[in-house]
Write an enzyme that holds these catalytic residues in place. Structure first.
Site, PDB file in Angstrom:
ATOM      1  N   HIS A   7       0.830  -1.203   0.000  1.00 40.19           N
ATOM      2  CA  HIS A   7       0.000   0.000   0.000  1.00 40.19           C
ATOM      3  C   HIS A   7       0.862   1.249   0.000  1.00 40.19           C
ATOM      4  CE1 HIS A   7       0.550  -0.585   4.418  1.00 40.19           C
ATOM      5  NE2 HIS A   7       0.542   0.743   4.461  1.00 40.19           N
ATOM      6  N   GLU A  43      -8.433   4.796   9.724  1.00 34.24           N
ATOM      7  CA  GLU A  43      -7.938   4.538   8.380  1.00 34.24           C
ATOM      8  C   GLU A  43      -8.977   3.859   7.506  1.00 34.24           C
ATOM      9  OE1 GLU A  43      -5.623   0.611   7.926  1.00 34.24           O
ATOM     10  OE2 GLU A  43      -4.878   1.540   9.773  1.00 34.24           O
ATOM     11  N   GLN A  60      -3.892   3.460   1.485  1.00 29.77           N
ATOM     12  CA  GLN A  60      -4.280   3.532   2.892  1.00 29.77           C
ATOM     13  C   GLN A  60      -4.418   5.005   3.244  1.00 29.77           C
ATOM     14  OE1 GLN A  60      -1.232   2.795   5.880  1.00 29.77           O
ATOM     15  NE2 GLN A  60      -2.688   1.585   7.076  1.00 29.77           N
ATOM     16  N   HIS A  84       3.865   7.291   3.484  1.00 31.78           N
ATOM     17  CA  HIS A  84       4.802   6.169   3.435  1.00 31.78           C
ATOM     18  C   HIS A  84       4.438   5.222   2.302  1.00 31.78           C
ATOM     19  CE1 HIS A  84       1.530   4.407   5.909  1.00 31.78           C
ATOM     20  NE2 HIS A  84       1.928   3.247   5.409  1.00 31.78           N
ATOM     21  N   GLU A 134       7.480   0.841   5.027  1.00 33.70           N
ATOM     22  CA  GLU A 134       6.862  -0.155   5.894  1.00 33.70           C
ATOM     23  C   GLU A 134       7.016  -1.529   5.252  1.00 33.70           C
ATOM     24  OE1 GLU A 134       2.451  -0.999   7.934  1.00 33.70           O
ATOM     25  OE2 GLU A 134       2.702   0.620   6.480  1.00 33.70           O
TER      26      GLU A 134
END
Length: 148
Positions: A7, A43, A60, A84, A134
């Site tokens: 994502h 989220e 996301q 991110h 991530e």
């Protein structure tokens, strides 16, 4: 090792308004939503497509639920936008250890629980060309063994 873009995290001030933008503009629908109390965010995961490894790629959207959360601080400094990028992996523990051995700082000593029951960790943006990165191991689908 890394199998897909899991994502792209986008920080926003108003989750409902941002979801509506992506729905009206691109036709993306909310696949999953939740509040992560530990991270202080509300989220929505918008599924973009399925992937060859049986996973999927998402956007996301992240709205802070408290002023002291990492996302709230990031928004105050940077405004709305890409927060991110997350890469999917079958084994976040092993891949994080391998990446750490290459001199990249891993932000959590042990992976934490992320969206949809996934296991996650983050890599320091200063070690990743300015990009907060991530690593995500998706939760097993219903009926599968946990593997852990």
């Amino acid at each position: 090792m890394l199998t897909r873009i899991d994502h792209i995290g986008i920080a926003c001030f108003d989750l409902d308004k941002t979801v509506e933008f992506y729905r009206a503009t691109y036709g993306f629908e909310v696949y999953h939503s939740e509040v992560n109390e530990e991270q202080g965010v509300r989220e929505a995961m918008l599924k973009i497509n399925s992937t060859d490894d049986g996973g999927a790629s998402y956007l996301q959207l992240l709205e802070p639920t408290r002023e002291d959360s990492t996302v709230a601080k990031w928004l105050a400094k940077n405004g709305e936008g890409v927060h991110h990028i997350a890469f999917g992996t079958a084994d976040v523990d092993s891949d994080a250890a391998d990446i750490k051995d290459k001199g990249v700082r891993v932000l959590y000593p042990e992976p934490r629980i992320g969206s949809m029951g996934s296991r996650i960790t983050f890599l320091h943006p200063k070690d990743c060309g300015g990009v907060l990165t991530e690593l995500v191991t998706s939760a097993p689908a219903a009926g599968e063994g946990s593997g852990h």
